[in-house]
Enzyme design. Structure first.
Site, PDB file in Angstrom:
ATOM      1  N   ARG A   1     -10.640   0.700   8.342  1.00 39.03           N
ATOM      2  CA  ARG A   1      -9.861  -0.696   8.522  1.00 39.03           C
ATOM      3  C   ARG A   1     -10.506  -1.493   9.569  1.00 39.03           C
ATOM      4  O   ARG A   1     -10.874  -2.709   9.884  1.00 39.03           O
ATOM      5  CB  ARG A   1      -8.327  -0.782   9.679  1.00 39.03           C
ATOM      6  CG  ARG A   1      -7.652  -0.719   9.108  1.00 39.03           C
ATOM      7  CD  ARG A   1      -5.940  -0.330   9.678  1.00 39.03           C
ATOM      8  NE  ARG A   1      -5.421  -0.892   9.896  1.00 39.03           N
ATOM      9  CZ  ARG A   1      -4.007  -0.495   9.152  1.00 39.03           C
ATOM     10  NH1 ARG A   1      -4.327   0.216   8.355  1.00 39.03           N
ATOM     11  NH2 ARG A   1      -3.252  -1.533   9.327  1.00 39.03           N
TER      12      ARG A   1
ATOM     13  N   LYS B   1       0.776  -1.315   0.091  1.00 38.70           N
ATOM     14  CA  LYS B   1      -0.073  -0.154   0.014  1.00 38.70           C
ATOM     15  C   LYS B   1       0.993   1.287   0.131  1.00 38.70           C
ATOM     16  O   LYS B   1       0.615   2.421  -0.644  1.00 38.70           O
ATOM     17  CB  LYS B   1      -1.158   0.074   0.734  1.00 38.70           C
ATOM     18  CG  LYS B   1      -1.997  -1.482   1.097  1.00 38.70           C
ATOM     19  CD  LYS B   1      -2.634  -0.990   2.670  1.00 38.70           C
ATOM     20  CE  LYS B   1      -2.062  -0.906   4.000  1.00 38.70           C
ATOM     21  NZ  LYS B   1      -1.085  -2.131   4.034  1.00 38.70           N
TER      22      LYS B   1
ATOM     23  N   ARG C   1      11.600  -5.329   4.754  1.00 40.89           N
ATOM     24  CA  ARG C   1      11.251  -3.874   4.759  1.00 40.89           C
ATOM     25  C   ARG C   1      12.092  -2.477   5.521  1.00 40.89           C
ATOM     26  O   ARG C   1      13.020  -3.234   6.317  1.00 40.89           O
ATOM     27  CB  ARG C   1      10.281  -3.592   5.106  1.00 40.89           C
ATOM     28  CG  ARG C   1      10.035  -1.776   5.763  1.00 40.89           C
ATOM     29  CD  ARG C   1       7.998  -1.923   5.304  1.00 40.89           C
ATOM     30  NE  ARG C   1       7.697  -2.425   6.730  1.00 40.89           N
ATOM     31  CZ  ARG C   1       6.442  -1.907   6.324  1.00 40.89           C
ATOM     32  NH1 ARG C   1       6.071  -1.941   5.834  1.00 40.89           N
ATOM     33  NH2 ARG C   1       5.657  -2.626   7.350  1.00 40.89           N
TER      34      ARG C   1
ATOM     35  N   ARG D   1      11.025  -1.245  11.462  1.00 44.73           N
ATOM     36  CA  ARG D   1       9.907  -1.015  12.251  1.00 44.73           C
ATOM     37  C   ARG D   1       9.503  -2.194  13.288  1.00 44.73           C
ATOM     38  O   ARG D   1       9.406  -3.423  12.798  1.00 44.73           O
ATOM     39  CB  ARG D   1       8.575  -1.272  11.179  1.00 44.73           C
ATOM     40  CG  ARG D   1       7.992   0.235  11.116  1.00 44.73           C
ATOM     41  CD  ARG D   1       6.621   0.283   9.646  1.00 44.73           C
ATOM     42  NE  ARG D   1       6.200  -0.464   9.973  1.00 44.73           N
ATOM     43  CZ  ARG D   1       4.696  -0.467   9.401  1.00 44.73           C
ATOM     44  NH1 ARG D   1       5.113   0.460   8.671  1.00 44.73           N
ATOM     45  NH2 ARG D   1       3.183  -0.676   9.456  1.00 44.73           N
TER      46      ARG D   1
ATOM     47  N   ARG E   1      -1.174  -8.724  13.009  1.00 44.93           N
ATOM     48  CA  ARG E   1      -1.209  -8.037  12.559  1.00 44.93           C
ATOM     49  C   ARG E   1      -2.366  -8.771  11.232  1.00 44.93           C
ATOM     50  O   ARG E   1      -3.602  -8.245  11.117  1.00 44.93           O
ATOM     51  CB  ARG E   1      -0.430  -7.127  11.827  1.00 44.93           C
ATOM     52  CG  ARG E   1      -0.062  -5.673  12.648  1.00 44.93           C
ATOM     53  CD  ARG E   1       1.649  -5.277  12.470  1.00 44.93           C
ATOM     54  NE  ARG E   1       1.479  -4.837  10.957  1.00 44.93           N
ATOM     55  CZ  ARG E   1       2.587  -4.826  10.635  1.00 44.93           C
ATOM     56  NH1 ARG E   1       3.701  -5.674  10.633  1.00 44.93           N
ATOM     57  NH2 ARG E   1       2.646  -4.434   9.343  1.00 44.93           N
TER      58      ARG E   1
END
Ligand code: AP5
Ligand code: MG
Ligand code: ZN
Length: 214
Positions: free
Chosen positions: A88, A13, A127, A160, A171
């Site tokens: 969400r 996203k 990431r 992160r 998550r």
């Protein structure tokens, strides 16, 4: 153009939002980035959000809706915006619908990006992101030119702290139970466009631009 990006953690996203917002000159509104900024600044909201993000849960609907309500009234949203990671939950979607009415605005589309869960885990584990300008990298699929440093601003890249394996799983579960129902919610409203996110970044972008042209 007013758009929503919907999809599980790590689907791309943020990566696609950065490309699309540049192309259409609209702001990227990421509730995740807003919460991370509040955590960094140690505001009251940040103190609340910190434990929630670490646990892979969602911040209260009313708090999140309040943030979006303020944000959408800023002058840079006049010509549209891209919501990355909001709504969400069904209550957030309903609150957002009411807000759109109040602002006399209409949503142009909801882009739902999908990718298999095994791929998502690899994406999140590799990431790295820039704490200064927000640019997103991946150690293998999208590495920075200079190791551990941002291509755009040179800052040292970070990992992160919700990208640890335990939090990733939580998550994903939160996504499946609370967010995934939004796919049929927006399908019923004829606003949904589905995009295969398991392709090269450039190809995913091309597909998104393609559906927006229609
Ligand atoms: P948020 O920051 O929105 O996290 P998320 O939804 O879990 O999604 P990510 O940002 O992790 O992934 P992404 O889809 O943006 O992928 P990216 O482009 O980085 O939210 C964080 C937290 O804040 C939530 O858990 C919640 O606690 C809270 N929150 C946020 N919004 C909320 C709301 N509305 N209500 C309540 N709470 C809320 O890509 C991932 C990696 O893959 C990168 O390394 C990238 O380089 C790589 N990559 C991207 N595309 C490709 C590709 N096509 N091929 C190969 N690699 C790729
Ligand atoms: Mg993101
Ligand atoms: Zn940077």
């Amino acid at each position: 153009m007013r758009l929503v990006f919907l999809g599980p953690p790590g689907v791309g996203k943020g990566t696609q939002a950065q490309l699309l917002c540049k192309k259409y000159s609209i702001p990227q509104i990421s509730t995740g980035d807003m919460f991370r900024a509040a955590i960094k600044e140690q505001t009251e909201l940040g103190k609340k959000a910190d434990a929630i993000l670490k646990a892979g849960k969602l911040v209260d609907d009313s708090i999140t809706l309040g943030l979006i309500k303020d944000r959408l009234q800023k002058s840079d949203c006049k010509n549209g915006y891209l919501l990355d990671g909001f709504p969400r939950t069904i209550p957030q979607a309903e609150g957002f619908g009411a807000l759109l009415k109040e602002l006399h605005q209409e949503l142009d589309g909801v882009i739902s990006i999908f990718v298999d869960e095994a791929v998502l885990i690899r994406r999140l584990s590799g990431r790295r992101s820039c704490p200064k300008c927000g640019k997103i990298f991946h150690l293998e699929s999208n590495p920075p030119k200079k190791k551990d440093h941002c291509d755009s601003c040179g800052e040292k890249l970070i990992f992160r702290n919700d990208d640890k394996p335990e939090t990733i799983h939580k998550r994903m579960e939160t996504y499946r139970t609370l967010t995934e129902p939004l796919i049929s919610y927006y399908k019923k409203k004829n606003l949904l466009f589905e995009i295969d996110g398991d392709q090269l970044i450039e190809k995913v972008f091309e597909d998104i631009v393609g559906v927006l042209k229609k």
